[in-house]
Design an enzyme around this catalytic site. Structure first.
Site, short mmCIF file in Angstrom:
data_model
loop_
_atom_site.label_atom_id
_atom_site.label_comp_id
_atom_site.label_asym_id
_atom_site.label_seq_id
_atom_site.Cartn_x
_atom_site.Cartn_y
_atom_site.Cartn_z
N CYS A 84 10.95 0.92 36.64
CA CYS A 84 12.26 0.40 37.06
C CYS A 84 12.57 -0.86 36.24
O CYS A 84 11.65 -1.49 35.70
CB CYS A 84 12.18 0.06 38.53
SG CYS A 84 13.65 -0.72 39.20
N ILE A 97 25.31 -3.91 46.91
CA ILE A 97 24.26 -2.90 47.09
C ILE A 97 22.90 -3.56 46.90
O ILE A 97 22.59 -4.07 45.83
CB ILE A 97 24.39 -1.77 46.05
CG1 ILE A 97 25.71 -1.02 46.21
CG2 ILE A 97 23.20 -0.79 46.14
CD1 ILE A 97 25.81 -0.14 47.41
N GLY A 126 25.01 -4.55 39.81
CA GLY A 126 24.33 -5.26 38.73
C GLY A 126 24.04 -6.71 39.13
O GLY A 126 24.84 -7.33 39.82
N HIS A 131 11.23 -6.64 34.25
CA HIS A 131 11.32 -8.10 34.46
C HIS A 131 9.93 -8.69 34.64
O HIS A 131 9.60 -9.72 34.07
CB HIS A 131 12.16 -8.43 35.70
CG HIS A 131 13.63 -8.24 35.50
ND1 HIS A 131 14.36 -9.02 34.64
CD2 HIS A 131 14.51 -7.37 36.05
CE1 HIS A 131 15.63 -8.64 34.67
NE2 HIS A 131 15.74 -7.63 35.51
N HIS A 145 7.04 0.55 41.99
CA HIS A 145 7.48 0.84 43.35
C HIS A 145 8.15 2.20 43.49
O HIS A 145 8.32 2.70 44.58
CB HIS A 145 8.42 -0.25 43.86
CG HIS A 145 9.63 -0.43 43.00
ND1 HIS A 145 9.69 -1.35 41.99
CD2 HIS A 145 10.81 0.22 42.98
CE1 HIS A 145 10.86 -1.27 41.41
NE2 HIS A 145 11.56 -0.32 41.98
N GLU A 146 8.54 2.81 42.36
CA GLU A 146 9.15 4.14 42.46
C GLU A 146 8.02 5.14 42.37
O GLU A 146 7.28 5.15 41.38
CB GLU A 146 10.13 4.33 41.30
CG GLU A 146 11.27 3.33 41.34
CD GLU A 146 12.19 3.43 40.14
OE1 GLU A 146 12.04 4.36 39.32
OE2 GLU A 146 13.07 2.57 40.02
N THR A 156 13.17 -3.62 37.43
CA THR A 156 12.41 -4.70 38.08
C THR A 156 11.01 -4.82 37.47
O THR A 156 10.51 -5.92 37.24
CB THR A 156 12.29 -4.41 39.60
OG1 THR A 156 13.59 -4.22 40.11
CG2 THR A 156 11.61 -5.54 40.34
ZN ZN Z 1 13.42 0.59 41.30
#
Ligand code: ZN
Length: 371
Positions: free
Chosen positions: A40, A300, A273, A45, A68-69, A42
């Site tokens: 992801c 979101i 975003g 990052h 995490h996915e 994230t």
């Molecule tokens: Zn994700």
């Protein structure tokens, strides 16, 4: 018992493949053997160890497993676990909510004040096994292959962004900005949800091609147009009104300004975003962009638990939504660096990158997707 895990060990760029103990689970958690796990933004990052991750995670918590996915099979359950059973094929809602938060009591679990995020606030899923509380475990349909089941989390973001709170999108016009995986998923969801006209803004040719495959009706290259040109194009496509719904999915200054300018009066802007600078320092016209337009703004942060998951699972298992164009790279877990490099490459030539701890699973996925 030991397992392989991709971890942030040092407070610097990169990650390492480590041998660590298989997690021990508390009484209300489950242990999952990972079939597929996807990278992801994230994770990127954290991989880069940028300012956000330094602040959010910090040196003191390292080492920590990324990711995490995920999709995998439950191999052990704690003694208080009732809903989930050994052998279940599950994914993780990554927002580990606190049932004591007011938001949880109100049934809006995904925005809780004391929520923890898998792979950010605790060890994640880039490993052979990972542990997760039962309350955020979601049972997958066995018909959904692991490379699809793992991306239900970002696909859920896209679904929630498209549908908003009211799901009132059928027959409407929608602007979707950005050409990252979640924008591309959103195009596919908008199409199956009956959006009449999908206008896609992006800049990288490789990803714009995927956007077209996912169902974009009109595409505009933001790096080859000025805002005035984009306004003219969108107004022409919408009888001079602007779009009913604008999904801001990049966080860039240009895209935020585009969305508030191009949404019609009384329309909806969905803010997904993450702006690189917040509060916004640039010339945002608050009065004309929001107040006088009477527009709705929908932020979101995650997915509706488990309403979004239920819809995403059904869209995938019914094959009404085909996300295969968005899955562009498959690697073994050991090859995680190749995966991150694909994500970091500019101009962008990747969308979703999936990792497999088991090489047999990787082989089967490659055959299914012809990659
Ligand atoms: Zn994700």
């Amino acid at each position: 018992m030991k397992m392989k895990a991709v971890r942030k060990v040092k407070p610097a760029f990169g990650a390492e493949l480590c041998e660590i103990d298989i997690p021990k689970i508390p009484d209300d958690w489950v242990l999952v053997k990972v079939k597929a796990t996807s990278i992801c933004g994230t994770d990127v990052h954290i991989y880069k160890w940028d300012e956000w991750s330094q602040k959010r995670i910090g040196e003191k918590r390292l080492p920590q497993t990324l990711g995490h996915e995920v999709a995998g099979e439950v191999v052990e359950v704690g003694k208080n676990v009732k809903r989930i059973k050994v052998g279940d094929y599950v994914s993780a809602e990554t927002h580990i909510y606190d049932p004591k938060d007011l938001t949880s009591l109100l049934g809006i679990f995904h925005v809780g004040e004391n929520m923890k995020i898998l792979g950010v606030d605790c060890d994640g899923a880039f490993a052979e096994y990972f542990a997760i509380p039962e309350i955020v475990c979601w049972k997958n349909d066995k018909e959904i292959p692991p490379e699809f089941a793992t991306v239900q989390e970002p696909l859920g973001n896209a679904t929630y962004a498209v549908l908003g709170e009211d799901g009132d999108v059928c027959g409407k016009t929608m602007l979707i900005t950005g050409d990252g995986p979640i924008s591309l998923f959103a195009i596919g969801v908008a199409k199956v949800a009956g959006v009449a006209k999908i206008i896609h803004f992006g800049k990288y040719d490789f990803n714009m091609e995927i956007g077209k495959k996912m169902g974009a009706d009109f595409q505009v290259w933001t790096n080859k147009t000025t805002r005035e040109e984009r306004i003219r194009i969108v107004k022409e496509l919408t009888d001079g009104n602007g779009v009913d719904i604008a999904l801001e999915m990049t966080g860039s200054e240009d895209s935020i300004l585009d969305c508030f300018q191009l949404v019609r009066r009384g329309g909806r802007v969905t803010a997904f975003g993450i702006a690189s600078v917040s509060p916004l320092p640039f010339g945002f016209d608050y009065n004309n962009g929001i107040v006088f337009k009477g527009c709705q703004i929908h932020g979101i942060n995650g997915r509706k638990i488990f309403d979004t998951w239920y819809r995403v699972r059904n869209l995938l298992s019914s094959k009404k939504l085909d996300i295969s164009p968005v899955i562009t790279h498959l690697f073994s877990l050991e090859e995680f660096e190749k995966g991150f490099n694909a994500m970091l490459e500019r101009p962008r030539k990747s969308a979703k990158v999936v990792l497999f701890p088991d090489k047999e699973e990787l082989k089967k996925a490659k055959e299914r997707l012809k990659l």
